[in-house]
Motif scaffolding. Structure first.
Motif, PDB file in Angstrom:
ATOM      1  N   ARG A 134       0.823  -1.214   0.000  1.00  0.00           N
ATOM      2  CA  ARG A 134       0.000   0.000   0.000  1.00  0.00           C
ATOM      3  C   ARG A 134       0.855   1.262   0.000  1.00  0.00           C
ATOM      4  O   ARG A 134       0.471   2.281  -0.586  1.00  0.00           O
ATOM      5  CB  ARG A 134      -0.923  -0.011   1.218  1.00  0.00           C
ATOM      6  N   THR A 229      -5.660   4.842   3.281  1.00  0.00           N
ATOM      7  CA  THR A 229      -4.346   5.206   2.744  1.00  0.00           C
ATOM      8  C   THR A 229      -4.369   6.686   2.393  1.00  0.00           C
ATOM      9  O   THR A 229      -5.291   7.150   1.714  1.00  0.00           O
ATOM     10  CB  THR A 229      -3.988   4.379   1.499  1.00  0.00           C
ATOM     11  N   VAL A 240      -0.640   4.546   6.040  1.00  0.00           N
ATOM     12  CA  VAL A 240      -1.724   3.571   6.060  1.00  0.00           C
ATOM     13  C   VAL A 240      -2.214   3.488   7.495  1.00  0.00           C
ATOM     14  O   VAL A 240      -1.400   3.419   8.425  1.00  0.00           O
ATOM     15  CB  VAL A 240      -1.256   2.179   5.575  1.00  0.00           C
TER      16      VAL A 240
END
Length: 259
Positions: A134, A229, A240
């Motif tokens: 992410r 995010t 995150v």
């Protein structure tokens, strides 16, 4: 006393579940309004003709659902605190950070709650595979991980864990217990990463034993999980955050244009 109904001995449900259902209906109908004291254990025992443990199991079920709260020496009351309204389109407004308010503090105040945070821990470690993906980090990417618990009027309502790339967080207050006015996002922007957008993934499930302990909820109370995010204006992911919310404590509100 309100009409509590009677136990149906032909009902397949055990008596404690029938008692819980009767009280639940009265709460839902507003006949036992927020802040109202429930009949005492003694009154419920006499009315339903059951053992004390049966009544206690019924009340415990309602407590586990977050419908009632017990006050030592006073009795059991219908929960009076309204949910925290989480307005996604406003909670990360830069104006809040300029006022020195992190997102939860701002939304709790709007909902009429006194906000607090505890159980804060900060560590630096290698990111998990999911977090690294992410954040766009390599396999050995390291993050500053901030874990905390949020309370509204002294009641735990949410846990959160944030992961910020070490390249951004190292040497800043993000790596300290106290992030300072405006919270994590104010510190990230001070590092030259002006926030541009957020993505959120929302799911629901039953809590783990550890989550039940931290949030002080019963086994039958579901939780809302939200993974967010944050991206800067160059569309670089900068944080995150994984949150676990008590389901009955929040209203999630989203405002978006029709296209």
């Amino acid at each position: 006393m309100v009409d509590l109904g009677l136990i149906d001995r032909a009902d397949d449900r055990p008596p404690y579940r029938q008692i819980a259902a009767a009280l639940r209906r009265l709460i839902a109908a507003g006949r036992l309004p927020p802040g109202e004291k429930l009949p005492s254990e003694t009154e419920l025992i006499a009315h339903y003709g059951v053992a004390r443990m049966t009544v206690r199991r019924a009340l415990q079920e309602l407590r586990g659902e977050g419908l009632v709260v017990a006050e030592h020496g006073k009795g059991v009351f219908v929960r009076s605190s309204p949910p925290v309204r989480r307005l996604a389109s406003d909670r990360f407004a830069r104006a809040h950070r300029k006022q020195g308010k992190a997102a939860f503090l701002a939304e709790a105040e709007v909902s009429g709650h006194k906000a607090a945070v505890d159980q804060i821990s900060v560590t630096t470690e290698r990111a998990s595979a999911e977090v690294a993906e992410r954040l766009g980090l390599g396999g050995d990417g390291r993050v500053v991980m901030r874990s905390r618990r949020y309370l509204a009027n002294g009641v735990p309502v949410e846990t959160a864990v944030s992961y910020v790339p070490e390249s951004i967080a190292a040497g800043t207050a993000i790596a300290s217990l106290d992030t300072g006015p405006g919270g994590i996002y104010a510190r990230i922007e001070e590092q030259g990463h002006q926030l541009g957008r957020f993505t959120e993934e929302v799911t629901a499930r039953m809590p783990t034993p550890e989550e039940r302990k931290a949030l002080e909820i019963g086994a039958g109370v579901p939780v809302i999980t939200l993974v967010r995010t944050a991206f800067d204006l160059d569309d670089v992911p900068v944080e995150v955050c994984e949150t676990v919310k008590v389901s009955h404590a929040f209203v999630l509100e989203y405002d978006f244009p029709a296209r």
